[in-house]
Write a protein that holds these residues in place. Structure first.
Motif, PDB file in Angstrom:
ATOM      1  N   VAL A  12       0.917  -0.987  -0.023  1.00  0.00           N
ATOM      2  CA  VAL A  12      -0.202   0.521  -0.261  1.00  0.00           C
ATOM      3  C   VAL A  12       0.785   1.030  -0.357  1.00  0.00           C
ATOM      4  O   VAL A  12       0.500   2.540  -0.790  1.00  0.00           O
ATOM      5  CB  VAL A  12      -0.933  -0.159   0.926  1.00  0.00           C
ATOM      6  N   PHE A  13       1.522   1.362   1.044  1.00  0.00           N
ATOM      7  CA  PHE A  13       2.365   2.570   1.217  1.00  0.00           C
ATOM      8  C   PHE A  13       3.605   2.786  -0.426  1.00  0.00           C
ATOM      9  O   PHE A  13       3.790   3.893  -0.930  1.00  0.00           O
ATOM     10  CB  PHE A  13       3.602   1.830   2.222  1.00  0.00           C
ATOM     11  N   LEU A  14       3.764   1.884  -1.163  1.00  0.00           N
ATOM     12  CA  LEU A  14       5.159   2.192  -2.048  1.00  0.00           C
ATOM     13  C   LEU A  14       3.781   2.369  -2.726  1.00  0.00           C
ATOM     14  O   LEU A  14       3.716   3.124  -4.720  1.00  0.00           O
ATOM     15  CB  LEU A  14       5.756   0.619  -3.118  1.00  0.00           C
ATOM     16  N   ASN A  15       2.328   2.213  -3.788  1.00  0.00           N
ATOM     17  CA  ASN A  15       1.786   1.884  -5.339  1.00  0.00           C
ATOM     18  C   ASN A  15       0.758   2.807  -4.133  1.00  0.00           C
ATOM     19  O   ASN A  15      -0.339   3.365  -5.509  1.00  0.00           O
ATOM     20  CB  ASN A  15       0.750   0.771  -5.185  1.00  0.00           C
ATOM     21  N   LEU A  22       5.238  11.861   8.736  1.00  0.00           N
ATOM     22  CA  LEU A  22       6.268  11.726   9.805  1.00  0.00           C
ATOM     23  C   LEU A  22       7.258  10.503   9.442  1.00  0.00           C
ATOM     24  O   LEU A  22       7.725  10.582   9.844  1.00  0.00           O
ATOM     25  CB  LEU A  22       4.666  11.306  10.536  1.00  0.00           C
ATOM     26  N   LEU A  23       6.552   9.343   8.530  1.00  0.00           N
ATOM     27  CA  LEU A  23       7.523   8.389   8.375  1.00  0.00           C
ATOM     28  C   LEU A  23       8.295   8.838   7.789  1.00  0.00           C
ATOM     29  O   LEU A  23       9.460   8.192   7.994  1.00  0.00           O
ATOM     30  CB  LEU A  23       6.398   7.161   7.434  1.00  0.00           C
ATOM     31  N   THR A  24       8.434   9.807   6.681  1.00  0.00           N
ATOM     32  CA  THR A  24       9.236  10.066   5.867  1.00  0.00           C
ATOM     33  C   THR A  24      10.413  11.091   6.472  1.00  0.00           C
ATOM     34  O   THR A  24      11.944  10.133   6.538  1.00  0.00           O
ATOM     35  CB  THR A  24       9.123  11.469   4.764  1.00  0.00           C
ATOM     36  N   ILE A 131      13.089   4.274  -1.422  1.00  0.00           N
ATOM     37  CA  ILE A 131      14.406   4.978  -0.496  1.00  0.00           C
ATOM     38  C   ILE A 131      13.821   4.405   1.227  1.00  0.00           C
ATOM     39  O   ILE A 131      14.520   4.074   1.497  1.00  0.00           O
ATOM     40  CB  ILE A 131      14.773   5.859  -1.391  1.00  0.00           C
ATOM     41  N   ILE A 132      13.484   5.200   1.336  1.00  0.00           N
ATOM     42  CA  ILE A 132      12.560   4.888   2.317  1.00  0.00           C
ATOM     43  C   ILE A 132      12.469   3.777   3.145  1.00  0.00           C
ATOM     44  O   ILE A 132      12.855   3.901   4.635  1.00  0.00           O
ATOM     45  CB  ILE A 132      10.985   6.084   2.765  1.00  0.00           C
ATOM     46  N   VAL A 133      11.573   2.722   1.958  1.00  0.00           N
ATOM     47  CA  VAL A 133      12.002   1.160   3.288  1.00  0.00           C
ATOM     48  C   VAL A 133      13.254   1.081   3.463  1.00  0.00           C
ATOM     49  O   VAL A 133      13.516   0.495   4.319  1.00  0.00           O
ATOM     50  CB  VAL A 133      11.082   0.912   1.500  1.00  0.00           C
ATOM     51  N   GLN A 135      16.058   2.553   3.821  1.00  0.00           N
ATOM     52  CA  GLN A 135      16.111   3.668   5.142  1.00  0.00           C
ATOM     53  C   GLN A 135      16.356   2.961   6.272  1.00  0.00           C
ATOM     54  O   GLN A 135      16.029   2.989   7.577  1.00  0.00           O
ATOM     55  CB  GLN A 135      16.218   5.046   5.414  1.00  0.00           C
ATOM     56  N   LEU A 136      14.661   2.320   6.706  1.00  0.00           N
ATOM     57  CA  LEU A 136      13.626   1.894   7.721  1.00  0.00           C
ATOM     58  C   LEU A 136      14.654   0.093   7.821  1.00  0.00           C
ATOM     59  O   LEU A 136      15.157  -0.155   8.819  1.00  0.00           O
ATOM     60  CB  LEU A 136      12.472   1.974   7.409  1.00  0.00           C
ATOM     61  N   ILE A 137      15.032  -0.599   6.406  1.00  0.00           N
ATOM     62  CA  ILE A 137      15.183  -1.952   6.696  1.00  0.00           C
ATOM     63  C   ILE A 137      17.273  -1.221   7.585  1.00  0.00           C
ATOM     64  O   ILE A 137      17.299  -1.892   8.411  1.00  0.00           O
ATOM     65  CB  ILE A 137      16.451  -2.166   5.718  1.00  0.00           C
ATOM     66  N   LEU A 138      17.614  -0.063   6.503  1.00  0.00           N
ATOM     67  CA  LEU A 138      18.604   0.348   7.525  1.00  0.00           C
ATOM     68  C   LEU A 138      18.878   0.441   9.154  1.00  0.00           C
ATOM     69  O   LEU A 138      19.653   0.526   9.941  1.00  0.00           O
ATOM     70  CB  LEU A 138      19.147   1.631   6.993  1.00  0.00           C
ATOM     71  N   ALA A 139      17.719   1.412   9.148  1.00  0.00           N
ATOM     72  CA  ALA A 139      17.497   1.565  11.206  1.00  0.00           C
ATOM     73  C   ALA A 139      17.147  -0.035  12.334  1.00  0.00           C
ATOM     74  O   ALA A 139      17.762  -0.187  12.687  1.00  0.00           O
ATOM     75  CB  ALA A 139      16.231   2.268  10.984  1.00  0.00           C
ATOM     76  N   VAL A 140      16.064  -0.636  11.005  1.00  0.00           N
ATOM     77  CA  VAL A 140      16.364  -2.069  11.769  1.00  0.00           C
ATOM     78  C   VAL A 140      17.326  -2.501  12.199  1.00  0.00           C
ATOM     79  O   VAL A 140      17.802  -3.480  13.300  1.00  0.00           O
ATOM     80  CB  VAL A 140      15.323  -3.176  11.294  1.00  0.00           C
ATOM     81  N   ILE A 141      18.701  -2.559  11.058  1.00  0.00           N
ATOM     82  CA  ILE A 141      19.547  -3.523  11.094  1.00  0.00           C
ATOM     83  C   ILE A 141      20.651  -2.373  12.497  1.00  0.00           C
ATOM     84  O   ILE A 141      21.033  -3.429  13.529  1.00  0.00           O
ATOM     85  CB  ILE A 141      20.286  -3.514   9.956  1.00  0.00           C
TER      86      ILE A 141
END
Length: 495
Positions: A12-15, A22-24, A131-133, A135-141
């Motif tokens: 949903v977010f991507l499409n 705020l998420l950005t 790219i936001i996704v 960045q969030l994956i990087l945050a999880v790592i």
């Protein structure tokens, strides 16, 4: 007709065409925040730092992104709206990474990042949500990388700090003013004459001898860096780099050195007034509670984002002022100067072996000037002072950069270049105790001084082993190794 499949959040977010302001904003700051904490935790492990960094890395972008997005909805600015959030995300993300990597701000780097953010906005705007996704994956790592760092701190054992006897209750029979001067990286006179140094230093050595200082040849530190050395010195105990559990720097070392330790407790029990004077805020970066009565730095003037190393602050004039103001002792001064220091930390900044040696020689001259002025000032005001000049470690001369010390090397000149440290003491009345022959390594300095001042030899039965330790990352399995044994011989024994 088949039922419509329910789409996941990321689909949903991507499409869809929603902005997700705020998420950005969170995506721009969360990974840099976690990255900075992972790499600098021991310098920023306070609640004040946590509040500051959460405000700067998360709350600030939330406000800026929200306001900017709302403004872009107005009239002629609406044409720019698709570019606003991507630009802000790229600009904040790389600006925060810049702060995390360099622990400071630079207008030049910020202007470069500004240009890069514009370029990425134009080129990658269509892929922005992906790219936001990322960045969030990087945050999880980043979260999983930070977790063991925090857990290590929370599980940190202070067992090593316990004294084996009642030395903290020692009663001094004599109470001279004590001046502990620490010139960073100053190798022992005996080592300066040979090995990788071969440096002429006779003038300063003669100056100390003429002023009734006793030099201790072949004296050395037990550890290879400032924080581990000083935490061991002021606790009068070995920590073995947190018993081998930490391969960076000693956990909680700053709090041990400037907040509370065995030496400060002994001094306060004997009614000493305590002073800490330093050219750099290196021991104060995490804004620890000061256990000293006076300091030439206020924690309020220390930035939340700092390495603790900058333009040196004068210690000599404040020291003279304190001497004038507090003539009646007993006083204890810990004075830290950052000359001669050691060679550069990284190969990229290295001037080569000879170039680094030349730089060390010049810095040694500066150190001698400061030590000479401090010594003359003390003796002019306090002829029966107990003055200790002892460095924290050697100068690493003979290497291109200090990083070489993390690789196994059995060359005695190499090893001694790391650990060799000056020790010169002005004993009151020129009378050194008979047991000063036990002064071999820095960990035992204050236990021996306590025995001298209390006139109680029993404290000498719990001297620490005169062994020197280092962290090895290359050339052998990673770990803490004994590099010099109690007899002063180079060894290589895993702790």
């Amino acid at each position: 007709m088949e039922p419509k499949k329910k789409q996941g959040f990321f689909s949903v977010f991507l499409n869809n065409g929603k902005a997700y302001t705020l998420l950005t904003a969170v995506a721009a700051g969360l990974y840099p925040l976690l990255f900075y904490y992972t790499n600098n935790y021991k310098m920023i492990n306070s609640w004040g730092h946590l509040g500051y960094f959460v405000s700067i890395f998360l709350l600030l972008p939330l406000v800026v992104f929200f306001v900017a997005h709302k403004i872009s909805e107005v009239g002629f600015l609406k044409k720019l709206q698709p570019f606003v959030l991507p630009f802000l995300n790229f600009f904040f993300f790389f600006s925060y990474l810049n702060v995390a990597l360099y622990a400071g701000f630079s207008w030049i780097r910020t202007l470069i990042i500004f240009g890069i953010a514009i370029l990425l906005t134009v080129v990658l705007r269509k892929f922005f949500k992906k790219i936001i996704v990322f960045q969030l994956i990087l945050a999880v790592i980043g979260f999983f990388t930070l977790t063991p760092v925090v857990l290590k701190q929370l599980n940190y054992s202070k067992e090593w700090m316990k004294q084996p006897d009642n030395i903290e209750a020692a009663i001094f029979k004599k109470k001279p003013n004590i001046y502990y001067i620490q010139p960073d990286g100053y190798a022992n006179f005996s080592e300066l004459k040979k090995g990788n140094y071969k440096i002429e230093n006779a003038e300063f050595e003669s100056f100390l001898a003429e002023n009734n200082f006793k030099a201790y040849p072949n004296f050395r530190s037990n550890y290879a860096a400032t924080l581990p050395t000083n935490s061991a010195v002021f606790m009068m105990k070995h920590h073995y780099y947190n018993n081998g559990s930490d391969f960076t720097e000693t956990i909680d070392a700053r709090n041990v050195i400037v907040s509370d330790n065995s030496v400060l407790r002994i001094l306060k029990n004997n009614n000493y007034r305590t002073f800490f004077l330093t050219e750099q805020a290196y021991f104060l970066t995490n804004k620890p509670k000061l256990g000293y009565d006076f300091c030439n730095f206020s924690t309020k003037e220390i930035s939340f984002v700092t390495t603790g190393i900058g333009n040196p602050k004068d210690v000599i004039e404040p020291f003279k002022d304190y001497l004038e103001t507090y003539k009646e002792g007993p006083n204890f001064f810990f004075i830290e100067i950052f000359n001669p220091g050691h060679i550069t930390n990284t190969i990229n900044d290295s001037k080569g072996v000879e170039g680094e040696r030349d730089h060390y020689i010049e810095s040694l001259k500066e150190s001698n000037k400061k030590l000479t002025e401090l010594t003359k000032t003390i003796l002019a005001n306090d002829s029966e002072a107990l003055i200790v000049i002892m460095a924290d470690h050697g100068g690493f001369v003979g290497m291109t950069n200090t990083g070489e010390s993390y690789t196994k090397n059995s060359d005695p000149d190499f090893v001694n270049s790391i650990f060799s440290t000056i020790l010169a003491i002005h004993w009151p009345n020129g009378q050194a105790p008979k047991f000063d022959t036990k002064l071999k390594t820095s960990v035992n300095l204050f236990r021996i001084l306590t025995s001298y001042l209390s006139e109680d030899d029993s404290y000498l039965s719990n001297l620490q082993p005169d062994e020197s330790y280092i962290i090895i990352n290359f050339g052998a399995p990673q770990g803490v190794y004994e590099y010099i044994n109690g007899k002063g011989n180079v060894v290589f024994k895993k702790y």
